[in-house]
Enzyme design. Structure first.
Site, mmCIF file in Angstrom:
data_model
loop_
_atom_site.group_PDB
_atom_site.id
_atom_site.type_symbol
_atom_site.label_atom_id
_atom_site.label_comp_id
_atom_site.label_asym_id
_atom_site.label_seq_id
_atom_site.Cartn_x
_atom_site.Cartn_y
_atom_site.Cartn_z
ATOM 1 N N CYS A 664 0.834 -1.211 0.000
ATOM 2 C CA CYS A 664 0.000 0.000 0.000
ATOM 3 C C CYS A 664 0.865 1.255 0.000
ATOM 4 C CB CYS A 664 -0.932 0.003 1.209
ATOM 5 S SG CYS A 664 -2.157 -1.326 1.172
ATOM 6 N N ASN A 665 1.992 1.190 0.679
ATOM 7 C CA ASN A 665 2.897 2.343 0.766
ATOM 8 C C ASN A 665 4.145 2.169 -0.088
ATOM 9 O OD1 ASN A 665 1.213 3.627 2.649
ATOM 10 N ND2 ASN A 665 2.117 2.466 4.342
#
Length: 704
Positions: A664-665
């Protein structure tokens, strides 16, 4: 003696001239160590020398010892123009014995071809442009400098091969080619590059393999990263002022869909929603006064007119290679040039300006990517211009649990599924298939829409379009000629091959009789009188099978690609988008990954050293993982998206035993270990088994 030495260094060893004129003679290069100066063109066109070294060796890859030998050979040859020795260039026409210096050849209007074997032609044997009739009685302007010229082909006057009313001065074309480089040198009227460049190379125009001069300017495209946010209508009704912009309200600013350099508040122009089209007064006047709504004429396809079914042999590469700009060696002209790829990224970033701050959450089942993506995109509340947020769910989960997902991983998985779906046919380069059920369910439209959304929202390069499909989208099916590789049906391919390999009219008619029912069904029966009729028959079959047969799917797919203005952008910049639609991304290297990941936290010096060593080991094949495995583990993508990663991939050094990937990051946490051996074992074990487990889970769910 001392006063003569600098003069000797500054004089080209081939032409004996001091002139430093890159446009005429190429770059002037001096090797003081060897007391040697050459003009690039004098060296490149010399008849008895080959480029045996690498680019950085000798002078442009020509070894010093070879240059000395060539100078010695030329010293025995007299120039037929200036009557002096040192004529290193000879006419390639059979039985022609003329030799000359490069500047002398220019003076006598010889032609030097900077391609293939770098042939040179004297004034009696040079190639010419032949036109069957000349209907131009009056002077026409050079389409570069706009000075009027007599429209008669000559050494100094050239005509465009693709636009019959486009004429140029030779000098204007040469300056344009040097400034534009191979990526941007094209016809000034229709922007065709393939046919145009081939003809200009034949007529002796040097097109350097480098980026355009304007691409090399510092921060040349910074203004494209800014967009207009001001209400410019005559009477602005907003009490907060013209610069006020409140997204998702009537005071949100909408830009002109044509120029993008004027804006209005929605309320100031009585727009009900942001999706409504709006043009500023200037653009509206231009559109309505110029008849813009009439159907535009199609461009001529740049590279299909002369493609034959038997054109399958590759030309032998020349031992001389045109000089390339730094960093561009061994890279495909269309897909690998770094500056050119930056241009693709800029175009996608520009399209990304449409994406609003408002987000739409998509609930995606990784085990059934296609169905869940289809449901999400067909939802009436879905808007392609909203920012996408992904949540992964599990089918038949009684607890209704969900966990955050990576948008770029989702788009990557979706593109993989699309490439292997029944909507396309072919092995590597794919064309649209004919699937009646998919057509009935409007899936071709949805596929085009998904591709457009993926590109604008930061998805991967699709890379599986055939050149034929791409050309149909850009130039129109009527201007596209398919090739045999486009036919995935074995039986149809065999029919085409049998027709094409027929050696007599009797053989050809025999094949046609055997395939009579099929040819009658597809409307390709034709009267055969000569053996050459087989080529038109093959062309008819190819056009039917690859284009006409899938006309309905193509039109539906094309409409889907118009989402967010993607198709219009592709048609405006075909060379740029060809690199990501028709070609897979370049292979990852240790340097690419090392540069890609930034260090955000306070680094552990030893761990970072281990990380760089690990990347090198993977590249050298000393690991069980690949570069793509590392990138998938950290980001969910196997390649770098054309528009780049958001957020930028980063590295963290944590006191843990095994690496952790946060897709996600786009963050990779690497372990802090005592030895490099332990570091590599832990990295290999975790990455390999994590990806294996994900693959098995996906297969398990699909199987059930």
């Amino acid at each position: 003696v001392n006063s003569e030495k600098p003069l000797q260094i500054q004089t080209c060893v081939f032409c004996r001239k001091n002139d430093d004129c890159p446009n005429k003679y190429g770059e002037k290069k001096t090797k003081e160590k060897w007391n040697l100066t050459v003009h690039y063109y004098c060296l490149l066109m010399s008849s008895g020398i080959w480029q045996r070294g690498k680019e950085e060796e000798g002078v442009y890859g020509f070894l010093i010892e070879d240059i000395r030998k060539e100078v010695n050979r030329a010293s025995k040859l007299k120039c037929c123009v200036c009557k002096k020795n040192g004529a290193s260039i000879g006419c390639v026409a059979p039985r022609c014995k003329r030799s000359y210096h490069f500047p002398c050849g220019l003076q006598r209007e010889c032609i030097f071809q900077f391609t293939g074997n770098f042939a040179s032609f004297c004034w009696n044997h040079r190639p010419v442009q032949i036109i069957t009739s000349n209907n131009y009685r009056e002077s026409l302007p050079c389409t570069i400098c706009l000075e009027f010229i007599e429209p008669i082909p000559s050494y100094n006057i050239l005509r465009s091969p693709c636009c019959k009313n486009a004429w140029f001065h030779r000098d204007c074309l040469q300056v344009q080619a040097i400034n534009a480089g191979v990526f941007f040198f094209r016809c000034t009227i229709c922007s065709n590059s393939d046919i145009f460049q081939k003809e200009m190379l034949r007529m002796g125009i040097h097109i350097p393999e480098k980026d355009a001069s304007w691409e090399l300017e510092e921060n040349a495209y910074q203004e494209l990263l800014q967009h207009h946010e001001r209400c410019d209508v005559r009477r602005c009704r907003c009490k907060e002022g013209r610069d006020y912009n409140a997204p998702d309200s009537k005071w949100e600013i909408k830009r002109c869909q044509c120029c993008g350099s004027s804006g209005t508040h929605l309320a100031c122009s009585s727009l009900r929603s942001w999706e409504q089209n709006w043009e500023c007064l200037e653009c509206r006047g231009i559109i309505y006064n110029s008849g813009e709504f009439q159907k535009a004429k199609k461009h001529v396809l740049p590279n299909s007119n002369n493609v034959g079914i038997t054109d399958c042999l590759l030309e032998e590469s020349s031992p001389k290679l045109p000089r390339q700009s730094p960093g561009s060696q061994s890279k495909d002209l269309l897909r690998q040039g770094s500056k050119f790829r930056r241009n693709v990224s800029t175009l996608l970033i520009e399209l990304g300006f449409q994406i609003k701050k408002k987000t739409k959450r998509l609930y995606i089942n990784k085990a059934n990517i296609w169905t869940s993506a289809l449901d999400a995109f067909r939802n009436r509340n879905f808007n392609p211009s909203y920012a996408i947020e992904v949540a992964y769910v599990i089918e038949n989960d009684n607890f209704g649990s969900e966990h955050p997902g990576s948008k770029q991983e989702f788009l990557s998985l979706l593109m993989q599924h699309l490439e292997n779906s029944s909507l396309f046919e072919g092995s590597l380069s794919k064309n649209l298939s004919l699937n009646s059920q998919a057509l009935k369910e409007n899936l071709y439209y949805e596929a085009g829409k998904m591709l457009a959304i993926s590109l604008v929202h930061g998805g991967p390069s699709p890379g599986f379009f055939s050149k034929t499909l791409f050309n149909c989208l850009v130039y129109g099916p009527e201007n596209t000629q398919p090739i045999l590789d486009d036919v995935s049906d074995f039986d149809v391919a065999q029919i085409i091959i049998r027709i094409n390999t027929a050696t007599t009219v009797a053989d050809l008619k025999s094949v046609i009789n055997e395939c009579y029912n099929y040819l009658e069904l597809i409307g390709c029966l034709r009267l055969i009188t000569t053996l050459s009729d087989k080529y038109m028959l093959v062309k008819d079959i190819l056009v039917y099978h690859v284009i006409q047969r899938v006309q309905a799917p193509f039109e539906s797919f094309k409409q889907g690609l118009k989402t967010l203005g993607v198709l219009e952008k592709i048609q405006a910049y075909p060379e740029a988008f060809c690199s990501i639609l028709c070609h897979k991304p370049e292979s990852l290297s240790a340097k690419i990954l090392s540069d890609l990941f930034t260090v955000h936290t306070l680094p552990d010096v030893k761990a970072l050293g281990f990380w760089n060593s690990y990347l090198q080991a993977v590249e050298d094949g000393k690991s069980t993982t690949t570069m793509e495995d590392i990138l998938i583990f950290a980001t969910g993508c196997s390649s770098i998206p054309p528009a780049g990663f958001k957020p930028t991939p980063s590295i963290e050094c944590l006191h843990v035993d095994f690496p952790v990937g946060n897709k996600c990051n786009n963050c990779l946490a690497i372990p802090v270990t005592n030895t490099y051996k332990e570091f590599q074992e832990n990295m290999d074990f975790t990455i390999r088994n994590t990806l294996k487990l994900e693959k098995e889970e996906s297969s398990h769910y699909i199987g059930h």
